[in-house]
Write a protein that holds these residues in place. Structure first.
Motif, PDB file in Angstrom:
ATOM      1  N   THR A 177     -30.402   3.179 -11.960  1.00 20.42           N
ATOM      2  CA  THR A 177     -31.673   2.582 -12.376  1.00 20.42           C
ATOM      3  C   THR A 177     -32.123   1.534 -11.362  1.00 20.42           C
ATOM      4  O   THR A 177     -33.313   1.438 -11.034  1.00 20.42           O
ATOM      5  CB  THR A 177     -31.525   1.950 -13.776  1.00 20.42           C
ATOM      6  OG1 THR A 177     -31.031   2.940 -14.677  1.00 20.42           O
ATOM      7  CG2 THR A 177     -32.828   1.400 -14.280  1.00 20.42           C
ATOM      8  N   VAL A 178     -31.178   0.750 -10.854  1.00 23.90           N
ATOM      9  CA  VAL A 178     -31.501  -0.254  -9.823  1.00 23.90           C
ATOM     10  C   VAL A 178     -32.059   0.447  -8.595  1.00 23.90           C
ATOM     11  O   VAL A 178     -33.065   0.019  -8.017  1.00 23.90           O
ATOM     12  CB  VAL A 178     -30.257  -1.104  -9.481  1.00 23.90           C
ATOM     13  CG1 VAL A 178     -30.511  -1.973  -8.248  1.00 23.90           C
ATOM     14  CG2 VAL A 178     -29.838  -1.945 -10.663  1.00 23.90           C
ATOM     15  N   LEU A 224     -28.845  -7.302 -14.675  1.00 27.31           N
ATOM     16  CA  LEU A 224     -29.927  -6.758 -15.489  1.00 27.31           C
ATOM     17  C   LEU A 224     -29.419  -5.930 -16.678  1.00 27.31           C
ATOM     18  O   LEU A 224     -30.224  -5.494 -17.505  1.00 27.31           O
ATOM     19  CB  LEU A 224     -30.870  -5.898 -14.627  1.00 27.31           C
ATOM     20  CG  LEU A 224     -31.622  -6.644 -13.516  1.00 27.31           C
ATOM     21  CD1 LEU A 224     -32.460  -5.687 -12.700  1.00 27.31           C
ATOM     22  CD2 LEU A 224     -32.482  -7.760 -14.102  1.00 27.31           C
ATOM     23  N   THR A 283     -28.003  -2.888 -16.635  1.00 24.51           N
ATOM     24  CA  THR A 283     -28.423  -1.495 -16.468  1.00 24.51           C
ATOM     25  C   THR A 283     -27.460  -0.782 -15.536  1.00 24.51           C
ATOM     26  O   THR A 283     -26.462  -1.359 -15.096  1.00 24.51           O
ATOM     27  CB  THR A 283     -29.882  -1.434 -15.951  1.00 24.51           C
ATOM     28  OG1 THR A 283     -30.331  -0.095 -15.976  1.00 24.51           O
ATOM     29  CG2 THR A 283     -30.015  -2.030 -14.571  1.00 24.51           C
ATOM     30  N   HIS A 329     -35.645   1.731  -9.358  1.00 20.80           N
ATOM     31  CA  HIS A 329     -36.594   0.603  -9.394  1.00 20.80           C
ATOM     32  C   HIS A 329     -36.858   0.085  -7.975  1.00 20.80           C
ATOM     33  O   HIS A 329     -38.013  -0.244  -7.635  1.00 20.80           O
ATOM     34  CB  HIS A 329     -36.067  -0.539 -10.262  1.00 20.80           C
ATOM     35  CG  HIS A 329     -36.242  -0.340 -11.738  1.00 20.80           C
ATOM     36  ND1 HIS A 329     -37.400   0.110 -12.306  1.00 20.80           N
ATOM     37  CD2 HIS A 329     -35.379  -0.565 -12.761  1.00 20.80           C
ATOM     38  CE1 HIS A 329     -37.270   0.169 -13.612  1.00 20.80           C
ATOM     39  NE2 HIS A 329     -36.024  -0.227 -13.923  1.00 20.80           N
ATOM     40  N   THR A 330     -35.832   0.013  -7.155  1.00 21.08           N
ATOM     41  CA  THR A 330     -35.980  -0.451  -5.768  1.00 21.08           C
ATOM     42  C   THR A 330     -36.906   0.481  -5.005  1.00 21.08           C
ATOM     43  O   THR A 330     -37.836   0.028  -4.324  1.00 21.08           O
ATOM     44  CB  THR A 330     -34.608  -0.541  -5.072  1.00 21.08           C
ATOM     45  OG1 THR A 330     -33.761  -1.416  -5.797  1.00 21.08           O
ATOM     46  CG2 THR A 330     -34.749  -1.033  -3.643  1.00 21.08           C
ATOM     47  N   ALA A 364     -42.421  -6.216 -14.086  1.00 22.61           N
ATOM     48  CA  ALA A 364     -41.383  -7.248 -14.162  1.00 22.61           C
ATOM     49  C   ALA A 364     -40.012  -6.732 -13.737  1.00 22.61           C
ATOM     50  O   ALA A 364     -39.269  -7.419 -13.025  1.00 22.61           O
ATOM     51  CB  ALA A 364     -41.331  -7.826 -15.567  1.00 22.61           C
ATOM     52  N   ARG A 365     -39.631  -5.538 -14.175  1.00 25.30           N
ATOM     53  CA  ARG A 365     -38.305  -4.997 -13.858  1.00 25.30           C
ATOM     54  C   ARG A 365     -38.173  -4.717 -12.359  1.00 25.30           C
ATOM     55  O   ARG A 365     -37.148  -5.023 -11.762  1.00 25.30           O
ATOM     56  CB  ARG A 365     -38.119  -3.721 -14.680  1.00 25.30           C
ATOM     57  CG  ARG A 365     -36.746  -3.337 -15.030  1.00 25.30           C
ATOM     58  CD  ARG A 365     -36.169  -4.317 -16.025  1.00 25.30           C
ATOM     59  NE  ARG A 365     -34.935  -3.700 -16.558  1.00 25.30           N
ATOM     60  CZ  ARG A 365     -33.988  -4.373 -17.097  1.00 25.30           C
ATOM     61  NH1 ARG A 365     -34.106  -5.666 -17.233  1.00 25.30           N
ATOM     62  NH2 ARG A 365     -32.918  -3.780 -17.549  1.00 25.30           N
ATOM     63  N   GLN A 366     -39.208  -4.127 -11.746  1.00 27.61           N
ATOM     64  CA  GLN A 366     -39.184  -3.844 -10.308  1.00 27.61           C
ATOM     65  C   GLN A 366     -39.147  -5.149  -9.509  1.00 27.61           C
ATOM     66  O   GLN A 366     -38.424  -5.268  -8.520  1.00 27.61           O
ATOM     67  CB  GLN A 366     -40.402  -3.008  -9.901  1.00 27.61           C
ATOM     68  CG  GLN A 366     -40.360  -1.584 -10.397  1.00 27.61           C
ATOM     69  CD  GLN A 366     -41.597  -0.807 -10.011  1.00 27.61           C
ATOM     70  OE1 GLN A 366     -42.466  -1.304  -9.280  1.00 27.61           O
ATOM     71  NE2 GLN A 366     -41.692   0.435 -10.490  1.00 27.61           N
ATOM     72  N   ARG A 367     -39.919  -6.119  -9.933  1.00 25.36           N
ATOM     73  CA  ARG A 367     -39.927  -7.428  -9.270  1.00 25.36           C
ATOM     74  C   ARG A 367     -38.542  -8.059  -9.334  1.00 25.36           C
ATOM     75  O   ARG A 367     -38.037  -8.575  -8.340  1.00 25.36           O
ATOM     76  CB  ARG A 367     -40.978  -8.332  -9.919  1.00 25.36           C
ATOM     77  CG  ARG A 367     -41.072  -9.695  -9.272  1.00 25.36           C
ATOM     78  CD  ARG A 367     -42.219 -10.544  -9.787  1.00 25.36           C
ATOM     79  NE  ARG A 367     -42.216 -10.695 -11.221  1.00 25.36           N
ATOM     80  CZ  ARG A 367     -43.191 -10.268 -12.029  1.00 25.36           C
ATOM     81  NH1 ARG A 367     -44.240  -9.642 -11.546  1.00 25.36           N
ATOM     82  NH2 ARG A 367     -43.114 -10.467 -13.328  1.00 25.36           N
ATOM     83  N   ALA A 368     -37.904  -8.012 -10.496  1.00 25.40           N
ATOM     84  CA  ALA A 368     -36.564  -8.585 -10.659  1.00 25.40           C
ATOM     85  C   ALA A 368     -35.560  -7.899  -9.742  1.00 25.40           C
ATOM     86  O   ALA A 368     -34.723  -8.563  -9.111  1.00 25.40           O
ATOM     87  CB  ALA A 368     -36.120  -8.471 -12.110  1.00 25.40           C
ATOM     88  N   VAL A 369     -35.649  -6.564  -9.631  1.00 24.52           N
ATOM     89  CA  VAL A 369     -34.717  -5.834  -8.768  1.00 24.52           C
ATOM     90  C   VAL A 369     -34.903  -6.248  -7.309  1.00 24.52           C
ATOM     91  O   VAL A 369     -33.929  -6.528  -6.600  1.00 24.52           O
ATOM     92  CB  VAL A 369     -34.897  -4.303  -8.944  1.00 24.52           C
ATOM     93  CG1 VAL A 369     -34.165  -3.544  -7.839  1.00 24.52           C
ATOM     94  CG2 VAL A 369     -34.403  -3.855 -10.311  1.00 24.52           C
TER      95      VAL A 369
END
Length: 177
Positions: A143-144, A137, A139, A147-148, A114-119
């Motif tokens: 971290t962004v 987010l 954060t 995740h990217t 979910a977090r990677q998808r949101a980024v």
């Protein structure tokens, strides 16, 4: 045995053909159409040849036939040409490829955490900067970035999205960094 009227008509055609053809070419703008116009006009003149010979000016009579025949020919075409400085619209795809691409992308995004998808959605589909995504987010920018990188690596390994949008991956599709 040829009649006198037919002989007179043949002589008339032989004498006037070049001049009529030049006039017809100027009326039509096309050599083939000009020949057709002269022939049609002379065919009409032949059916009325006795009347043409009795006219005060037989040439004017035949030229009027030619002008009227050309007007009738143009009425039948009814093609309007619009001069413009713009090119016509180019052919566009029917859009089914976009639907297939969208479905494949949604499925591939659905396989991400979910977090990677949101980024990825915020960065590349909404075209937000890393700083904006971090604020949304709650954060840090680092971290962004991580995740990217992880999400894009996972999508590349998945292989589903590699052929989307003319071979562009979401990272190549744009977005600010």
């Amino acid at each position: 045995m040829k009649t006198s009227a037919e002989a007179d008509f043949r002589e008339y055609v032989a004498d006037r053909w070049p001049r009529m053809l030049r006039t017809a070419y100027l009326l039509t703008g096309n050599h083939h159409d000009a020949e057709d116009l002269v022939q049609a006009s002379l065919a009409k003149a032949y059916t009325r040849w006795e009347r043409v010979q009795r006219a005060d000016d037989p040439d004017a009579y035949v030229w009027r036939i030619m002008i009227n025949t050309n007007v009738d020919r143009l009425r039948g075409l009814r093609v309007r040409e619009w001069l413009t400085t713009r090119f016509p619209e180019s052919q566009t795809a029917d859009g089914t490829d976009r639907i297939v691409d969208r479905n494949l992308l949604l499925k591939a995004l659905g396989r991400l955490p979910a977090r990677q998808r949101a980024v990825l959605v915020l960065r590349f589909l909404e075209d937000r900067s890393e700083t904006e995504v971090a604020k949304v987010l709650g954060t840090r920018v680092g971290t962004v970035r991580s995740h990217t990188a992880r999400a894009l690596a996972r999508l590349r390994r998945d292989g589903t999205v590699l052929g989307l949008g003319n071979g562009r991956t979401p990272a190549a599709a744009g977005g600010r960094r």
